[in-house]
Design a protein around this motif. Structure first.
Motif, PDB file in Angstrom:
ATOM      1  N   PHE A 145      50.908  31.022  41.604  1.00 55.52           N
ATOM      2  CA  PHE A 145      51.796  30.351  42.549  1.00 55.52           C
ATOM      3  C   PHE A 145      50.999  29.174  43.084  1.00 55.52           C
ATOM      4  N   GLY A 146      51.286  27.976  42.564  1.00 52.72           N
ATOM      5  CA  GLY A 146      50.414  26.844  42.839  1.00 52.72           C
ATOM      6  C   GLY A 146      51.106  25.688  43.525  1.00 52.72           C
ATOM      7  N   LEU A 147      50.315  24.932  44.279  1.00 50.66           N
ATOM      8  CA  LEU A 147      50.797  23.682  44.851  1.00 50.66           C
ATOM      9  C   LEU A 147      50.847  22.614  43.766  1.00 50.66           C
ATOM     10  N   ALA A 148      51.519  21.515  44.074  1.00 50.22           N
ATOM     11  CA  ALA A 148      51.654  20.425  43.106  1.00 50.22           C
ATOM     12  C   ALA A 148      50.284  19.964  42.620  1.00 50.22           C
ATOM     13  N   LYS A 149      50.175  19.801  41.309  1.00 54.49           N
ATOM     14  CA  LYS A 149      48.982  19.305  40.620  1.00 54.49           C
ATOM     15  C   LYS A 149      47.805  20.283  40.626  1.00 54.49           C
ATOM     16  N   SER A 150      47.962  21.460  41.209  1.00 56.67           N
ATOM     17  CA  SER A 150      46.900  22.458  41.087  1.00 56.67           C
ATOM     18  C   SER A 150      46.948  23.057  39.688  1.00 56.67           C
ATOM     19  N   TRP A 151      45.853  23.653  39.261  1.00 58.50           N
ATOM     20  CA  TRP A 151      45.803  24.209  37.907  1.00 58.50           C
ATOM     21  C   TRP A 151      44.883  25.421  37.861  1.00 58.50           C
ATOM     22  N   VAL A 152      45.141  26.253  36.871  1.00 64.07           N
ATOM     23  CA  VAL A 152      44.269  27.387  36.570  1.00 64.07           C
ATOM     24  C   VAL A 152      44.304  27.603  35.064  1.00 64.07           C
ATOM     25  N   SER A 153      43.169  27.976  34.484  1.00 66.80           N
ATOM     26  CA  SER A 153      43.087  28.217  33.045  1.00 66.80           C
ATOM     27  C   SER A 153      42.574  29.624  32.773  1.00 66.80           C
ATOM     28  N   PHE A 154      43.064  30.215  31.666  1.00 70.14           N
ATOM     29  CA  PHE A 154      42.654  31.546  31.224  1.00 70.14           C
ATOM     30  C   PHE A 154      42.238  31.473  29.757  1.00 70.14           C
ATOM     31  N   ASP A 155      41.317  32.340  29.362  1.00 68.37           N
ATOM     32  CA  ASP A 155      40.943  32.397  27.951  1.00 68.37           C
ATOM     33  C   ASP A 155      40.199  33.700  27.665  1.00 68.37           C
ATOM     34  N   ASP A 156      40.134  34.035  26.375  1.00 72.66           N
ATOM     35  CA  ASP A 156      39.354  35.171  25.870  1.00 72.66           C
ATOM     36  C   ASP A 156      39.645  36.457  26.646  1.00 72.66           C
ATOM     37  N   ILE A 157      40.895  36.904  26.553  1.00 77.37           N
ATOM     38  CA  ILE A 157      41.336  38.118  27.238  1.00 77.37           C
ATOM     39  C   ILE A 157      40.882  39.341  26.436  1.00 77.37           C
ATOM     40  N   GLU A 158      40.339  40.347  27.122  1.00 73.61           N
ATOM     41  CA  GLU A 158      39.914  41.592  26.484  1.00 73.61           C
ATOM     42  C   GLU A 158      40.429  42.781  27.287  1.00 73.61           C
ATOM     43  N   LEU A 159      40.789  43.850  26.585  1.00 68.82           N
ATOM     44  CA  LEU A 159      41.150  45.114  27.227  1.00 68.82           C
ATOM     45  C   LEU A 159      40.389  46.216  26.505  1.00 68.82           C
ATOM     46  N   THR A 160      39.411  46.816  27.186  1.00 72.90           N
ATOM     47  CA  THR A 160      38.508  47.771  26.547  1.00 72.90           C
ATOM     48  C   THR A 160      38.439  49.063  27.355  1.00 72.90           C
ATOM     49  N   PRO A 161      38.106  50.194  26.698  1.00 71.99           N
ATOM     50  CA  PRO A 161      38.001  51.465  27.423  1.00 71.99           C
ATOM     51  C   PRO A 161      36.879  51.428  28.452  1.00 71.99           C
ATOM     52  N   GLY A 162      37.066  52.195  29.525  1.00 73.01           N
ATOM     53  CA  GLY A 162      36.036  52.312  30.541  1.00 73.01           C
ATOM     54  C   GLY A 162      36.465  51.669  31.846  1.00 73.01           C
ATOM     55  N   GLN A 163      35.753  52.021  32.902  1.00 69.65           N
ATOM     56  CA  GLN A 163      36.059  51.521  34.237  1.00 69.65           C
ATOM     57  C   GLN A 163      34.916  50.655  34.736  1.00 69.65           C
ATOM     58  N   ALA A 164      35.241  49.461  35.171  1.00 74.39           N
ATOM     59  CA  ALA A 164      34.245  48.583  35.778  1.00 74.39           C
ATOM     60  C   ALA A 164      34.179  48.887  37.269  1.00 74.39           C
ATOM     61  N   THR A 165      33.006  49.179  37.758  1.00 70.60           N
ATOM     62  CA  THR A 165      32.850  49.491  39.175  1.00 70.60           C
ATOM     63  C   THR A 165      31.731  48.658  39.769  1.00 70.60           C
ATOM     64  N   LEU A 166      31.835  48.384  41.032  1.00 70.28           N
ATOM     65  CA  LEU A 166      30.789  47.715  41.794  1.00 70.28           C
ATOM     66  C   LEU A 166      30.337  48.655  42.897  1.00 70.28           C
ATOM     67  N   SER A 167      29.034  48.901  42.972  1.00 74.41           N
ATOM     68  CA  SER A 167      28.552  49.757  44.047  1.00 74.41           C
ATOM     69  C   SER A 167      28.657  49.048  45.387  1.00 74.41           C
ATOM     70  N   VAL A 168      28.585  47.713  45.370  1.00 74.90           N
ATOM     71  CA  VAL A 168      28.757  46.928  46.588  1.00 74.90           C
ATOM     72  C   VAL A 168      29.803  45.861  46.323  1.00 74.90           C
ATOM     73  N   LEU A 169      30.857  45.876  47.109  1.00 79.04           N
ATOM     74  CA  LEU A 169      31.857  44.818  47.085  1.00 79.04           C
ATOM     75  C   LEU A 169      31.948  44.303  48.514  1.00 79.04           C
ATOM     76  N   GLY A 170      31.301  43.172  48.772  1.00 80.92           N
ATOM     77  CA  GLY A 170      31.114  42.746  50.151  1.00 80.92           C
ATOM     78  C   GLY A 170      31.617  41.355  50.448  1.00 80.92           C
ATOM     79  N   ALA A 171      31.580  41.022  51.731  1.00 79.45           N
ATOM     80  CA  ALA A 171      31.967  39.695  52.200  1.00 79.45           C
ATOM     81  C   ALA A 171      31.217  39.404  53.492  1.00 79.45           C
ATOM     82  N   ASP A 172      30.906  38.135  53.707  1.00 75.46           N
ATOM     83  CA  ASP A 172      30.345  37.705  54.980  1.00 75.46           C
ATOM     84  C   ASP A 172      31.512  37.393  55.913  1.00 75.46           C
ATOM     85  N   ILE A 173      31.646  38.188  56.964  1.00 75.19           N
ATOM     86  CA  ILE A 173      32.764  38.011  57.897  1.00 75.19           C
ATOM     87  C   ILE A 173      32.251  37.591  59.277  1.00 75.19           C
TER      88      ILE A 173
END
Length: 400
Positions: A171-199
């Protein structure tokens, strides 16, 4: 002679014949019956995606094998892909909303992980989503400007029913853009032990009228929103005597209580300054400007211990502490500058000791910037251990 007993199950209008014969009277089989064909059960393996690199297009110029929903004029196949010739882009001179999706069949039960390379101008709300029958899981595409660099994003979901839907939604504003490439779907779960933000600026934002909302527009507490999107660690910076009155011990104590309510861990970032400290500036707090080196070490200890022990006293001990922020050029210039390595080592050791005296289970991080410079990082982390500087965690800021 063998007699058959017939049992009628009248309720189902079904007749079942039961042979009341001894084994010796059974005729020998005249042929071998074929073994039953086993039911095919999918085995885990990479999903067979159609056109994952967007190198093929249909007769309308859209990516073959992918379904387009919404504004098809915003879908383009453009040159300079991540690994091949082409990439999928969502962009338009006017505002747009569009989704490119693919339904994948024949998957084994269990976790699958979707990976995609992306780059974006910003000024849009774009996400990579995976729905495998257990609810849609999303990861949002950040701006990759400046530099047009590619960023790989990852999202996992558990398969129920043997199929998943991949969605690339924008959902983009005028002239904004996004690109995608090399899509993969593989077995297994990706996890992050730390998913953080500076608040750190949350309190100031709220005081100035900031309102935070879920993606559907529903207003809510910012920390609640982040927790419900996977946040498990929050960083809060502390300044000694900031001019605007924010990023002080008082705000850290308040936010720490809110974090505890949502079971989010706390990282405290000591800048040892009245303002930002980074490789370009590590200015002493005004109140410490005339201290000699021994007084400076004591000030580091007292300030660190005061904030840490106040957190402990209210039941929110820090899970981790940074002794300095982006300190590859040192701290508390000029006394603790990088060319005064013995002094820097003494100051960092003092900060470490203050943390451990306050809360022995709290981890202490040494945090540097310029993570892409291997020679600098090796020099820094070779120099400090030679001076017996203790630490538990290495933190690196990385701005590619």
């Amino acid at each position: 002679m063998c007699r058959n007993k017939v049992l009628f199950l009248l309720g189902f209008l079904t007749a079942i014949a039961i042979a009341a014969c001894t084994p010796s009277t059974l005729p020998a089989p005249t042929e071998t019956l074929p073994a039953p064909t086993p039911t095919s059960i999918p085995t885990p393996g990479p999903a067979d995606l159609q056109n994952p690199g967007f190198e093929q297009q249909d007769d309308q110029g859209l990516p073959a094998g992918w379904k387009v929903t919404g504004d098809a004029q915003a879908v383009r196949l453009e040159k300079n892909g991540h690994s091949g010739s082409l990439r999928l882009s969502h962009t338009k001179d006017q505002a747009y909303r569009v989704e490119t999706s693919q339904l994948v069949y024949g998957l084994a039960e269990g976790w699958y992980t979707l990976r995609a390379w992306t780059r974006s101008s910003g000024n849009n709300e774009t996400y990579l989503a995976l729905d495998c029958g257990q609810g849609e899981k999303r990861v949002y595409v950040p701006s990759s400007m400046p530099g047009y660099r590619w960023i790989q994003l990852v999202v996992s979901s558990e398969v129920a029913g043997g199929e998943c839907t991949i969605r690339l939604s924008s959902f983009g504003l005028a002239k904004s853009w996004v690109s995608f490439d090399d899509i993969e779907l593989t077995p297994g779960q990706a996890t992050l032990s730390v998913l953080g933000a500076d608040i750190s600026s949350l309190k100031k934002s709220e005081d100035l009228g900031g309102v935070y909302r879920y993606s559907d527009g529903t207003p809510a507490d910012a920390i609640e929103i982040m927790k419900n999107n996977g946040l498990n660690y929050a960083r809060l910076r502390v300044w000694v005597d900031p001019a605007d009155g924010y990023h002080t011990k008082a705000q850290i104590l308040s936010i720490a209580q809110r974090l505890k309510q949502h079971d989010i861990k706390l990282l405290v970032d000591f800048h040892y300054s009245d303002d930002w400290a980074d490789p370009g500036k590590q200015n002493k707090p005004a109140a410490w400007s005339n201290y000699n080196f021994e007084q400076l070490k004591q000030a580091v200890y007292d300030h660190t211990y005061d904030v840490c022990s106040s957190l402990v006293a209210q039941g929110t001990p820090p899970d981790m502490v940074q002794v300095g922020n982006e300190i590859n050029a040192g701290i508390l210039w000029p006394d603790g500058r990088y060319d005064q390595m013995d002094n820097l080592a003494a100051l960092l050791t003092t900060g470490y000791q203050a943390v451990k005296d306050c809360s022995s289970q709290t981890r202490v991080m040494l945090h540097i910037a310029e993570g892409g410079k291997n020679d600098m990082a090796r020099w820094f982390f070779d120099s400090l251990p030679r001076r017996n500087v203790p630490f538990d965690v290495i933190g690196v800021s990385f701005y590619p």
